[in-house]
Design an enzyme around this catalytic site. Sequence first.
Site, PDB file in Angstrom:
ATOM      1  N   ASP A  62       0.855  -1.183   0.000  1.00  0.00           N
ATOM      2  CA  ASP A  62       0.000   0.000   0.000  1.00  0.00           C
ATOM      3  C   ASP A  62       0.896   1.240   0.000  1.00  0.00           C
ATOM      4  OD1 ASP A  62       0.944  -0.249   2.633  1.00  0.00           O
ATOM      5  OD2 ASP A  62      -0.928  -1.160   3.278  1.00  0.00           O
ATOM      6  N   ASP A  64       1.368   4.952   1.578  1.00  0.00           N
ATOM      7  CA  ASP A  64       0.959   5.898   2.619  1.00  0.00           C
ATOM      8  C   ASP A  64       1.558   7.256   2.306  1.00  0.00           C
ATOM      9  OD1 ASP A  64      -0.337   3.873   3.916  1.00  0.00           O
ATOM     10  OD2 ASP A  64       1.361   3.369   5.209  1.00  0.00           O
ATOM     11  N   ASP A 153       8.761   3.133  13.637  1.00  0.00           N
ATOM     12  CA  ASP A 153       9.344   2.044  14.423  1.00  0.00           C
ATOM     13  C   ASP A 153      10.801   1.712  14.069  1.00  0.00           C
ATOM     14  OD1 ASP A 153       8.444   1.091  11.979  1.00  0.00           O
ATOM     15  OD2 ASP A 153       7.184  -0.502  12.801  1.00  0.00           O
TER      16      ASP A 153
HETATM   17  P1  ATP Z   1       3.594  -3.611   4.918  1.00  0.00           P
HETATM   18  O1  ATP Z   1       4.255  -3.521   3.600  1.00  0.00           O
HETATM   19  O2  ATP Z   1       3.561  -5.001   5.424  1.00  0.00           O
HETATM   20  O3  ATP Z   1       2.256  -2.906   4.966  1.00  0.00           O
HETATM   21  P2  ATP Z   1       4.501  -1.329   6.387  1.00  0.00           P
HETATM   22  O4  ATP Z   1       5.876  -0.913   6.805  1.00  0.00           O
HETATM   23  O5  ATP Z   1       3.835  -0.473   5.360  1.00  0.00           O
HETATM   24  O6  ATP Z   1       4.567  -2.829   5.936  1.00  0.00           O
HETATM   25  P3  ATP Z   1       2.274  -0.745   8.065  1.00  0.00           P
HETATM   26  O7  ATP Z   1       1.723  -1.536   9.201  1.00  0.00           O
HETATM   27  O8  ATP Z   1       1.432  -0.576   6.850  1.00  0.00           O
HETATM   28  O9  ATP Z   1       3.664  -1.392   7.709  1.00  0.00           O
HETATM   29  O10 ATP Z   1       2.689   0.671   8.647  1.00  0.00           O
HETATM   30  C1  ATP Z   1       3.046   1.755   7.810  1.00  0.00           C
HETATM   31  C2  ATP Z   1       4.172   2.551   8.453  1.00  0.00           C
HETATM   32  O11 ATP Z   1       3.711   3.142   9.676  1.00  0.00           O
HETATM   33  C3  ATP Z   1       5.408   1.739   8.857  1.00  0.00           C
HETATM   34  O12 ATP Z   1       6.298   1.601   7.779  1.00  0.00           O
HETATM   35  C4  ATP Z   1       5.993   2.582   9.976  1.00  0.00           C
HETATM   36  O13 ATP Z   1       6.717   3.645   9.471  1.00  0.00           O
HETATM   37  C5  ATP Z   1       4.747   3.135  10.652  1.00  0.00           C
HETATM   38  N1  ATP Z   1       4.289   2.304  11.775  1.00  0.00           N
HETATM   39  C6  ATP Z   1       3.347   1.330  11.740  1.00  0.00           C
HETATM   40  N2  ATP Z   1       3.168   0.790  12.941  1.00  0.00           N
HETATM   41  C7  ATP Z   1       3.996   1.442  13.782  1.00  0.00           C
HETATM   42  C8  ATP Z   1       4.261   1.344  15.173  1.00  0.00           C
HETATM   43  N3  ATP Z   1       3.646   0.456  15.922  1.00  0.00           N
HETATM   44  N4  ATP Z   1       5.183   2.203  15.702  1.00  0.00           N
HETATM   45  C9  ATP Z   1       5.800   3.127  14.931  1.00  0.00           C
HETATM   46  N5  ATP Z   1       5.602   3.248  13.615  1.00  0.00           N
HETATM   47  C10 ATP Z   1       4.716   2.424  13.037  1.00  0.00           C
HETATM   48 MG    MG Z   2       1.842  -0.746   4.730  1.00  0.00          MG
END
Ligand code: ATP
Ligand code: MG
Length: 462
Positions: A62, A64, A153
């Site tokens: 996705d 963001d 994170d």
């Molecule tokens: P994926 O590709 O699996 O969706 P992702 O890195 O995009 O992995 P998401 O859960 O969609 O993970 O979260 C988007 C972003 O938000 C992360 O890359 C991170 O920067 C931030 N994030 C998400 N959860 C947390 C958390 N618990 N603490 C701090 N930052 C977070």
């Molecule tokens: Mg994501």
Amino acid sequence: MGYAIGRTMQPRIIPRKEHRVSRKQVSPNALRTLYRLRDQGFMAYLVGGCVRDLLLERTPKDFDIATDATPGEIKRLFRNCRLVGRRFRLAHLHFQDEILEVSTFRAAAPSVEEEDQEEDSPHGPPRHLKNDDGMVLRDNVFGTPEEDALRRDFTINALAYNIADFSVIDYTTGLVDLEERLLRTIGDPALRFTEDPVRMIRAVRFAASHDFVIEPAAWDTLCALSATISRASPARLYEEILKLFLKGSARRVLPLLEGSGLLEALFPDLFRWLQGNHRGRAMLLAGLEGLDEQVHRGSPLSPALFLAAVFGPMLEEAVLLRSRDGIPHLQALHEACALFLEGFCRVVTIPGRVGSQLRGILAAQPALHRMPPRRPAAVARRLEFPEALTYLRLKVETNQGDGKVLAWWDAFLSGGPTPVTAESPVDSAPAKRRKRKRKRRRRPNSPSGMPDVPVLQEIPEG
Ligand code: ATP
Ligand code: MG
């Protein structure tokens, strides 16, 4: 490395020509949104996992977006916008085939002293709030792009792509860590895992899915703090656990969960069941491999199927032991599932519907295995049949199930001749099904208090 990341570092800006991120790989909706924000005079960045994945040449799940526009300003700019979230107020832009998350740059959680001042503030409730254990409860203060990156994170998740000049911005050590395939928390791992224990599961997820090594200090801290995972909200844990197991790297997740202590903290029953149980472990690993294969094939995987693949062998064993004690099969299954869900839900919330589906998948197995099946067309029409069959398929593909049974059902469903069995089934093709009014039998009350699902054994014989 110290933990002063960001506070003293200058952001590293990689110009357009020197990085691999191409706009061709970005979803058109995300691009249009970025351009619109930019053209209205706002800052607009792609942030988080999508930048990481674009740099790794993986397809992002996705996209963001982070901006300095406030939620209200975003809402005024986009008609397809809905503001969501109480803890974090952010905008969802609804497109036909995707939902984009657009958030306003947020500030990092304040230091303890700042927080004390804020708690005493006469200007209403604090916008940052931590509980006595240091866990962040509320975190809703707008900030700069840098602050927004630093509250994320891991360093690899804090990279940004700036639509104004197409540069990549690294506020921490994300680019170097990407190269070295190192998963590093932003700042002190003890602080970051305490603020939000769910980050420990996320560390395991990224290490497994992206083949990264968790940096030693973070790993040691994770092992030391793994038991505190139970302090996280059970509903959030459920969401993160689904991502952990349903993203195609479930097999790699298990040793990390076991090694860190997270398995014991999250699923104590499964942990105990695995102790010294080599056959059980082999079955579980095979089930996880099966889940991964399904994901790689692009087959849909539901939460109930995940539960069945991971906990099915343990539950089926519990049912068998009860049945040997003379408890009727269906009752044994109800009891075993109720006990399992009760224990599980102490840490992780499983929606009642998903619990019922799990029970339905397991309850369907005897009817699927009855050869020749009774009223197969009726069996195939049951709500839980597709998942029950996929569970059987998973078992067969991992050498735990009866391949002949699966072959019979595959032939039946494709309309071809079914393999010969001892007797021919009463109605071997859907067309031949006779209409007959069925008397509903009352089932005993569910011990778990969940709504009862129809179970296949109870189909009256035709
Ligand atoms: P994926 O590709 O699996 O969706 P992702 O890195 O995009 O992995 P998401 O859960 O969609 O993970 O979260 C988007 C972003 O938000 C992360 O890359 C991170 O920067 C931030 N994030 C998400 N959860 C947390 C958390 N618990 N603490 C701090 N930052 C977070
Ligand atoms: Mg994501």
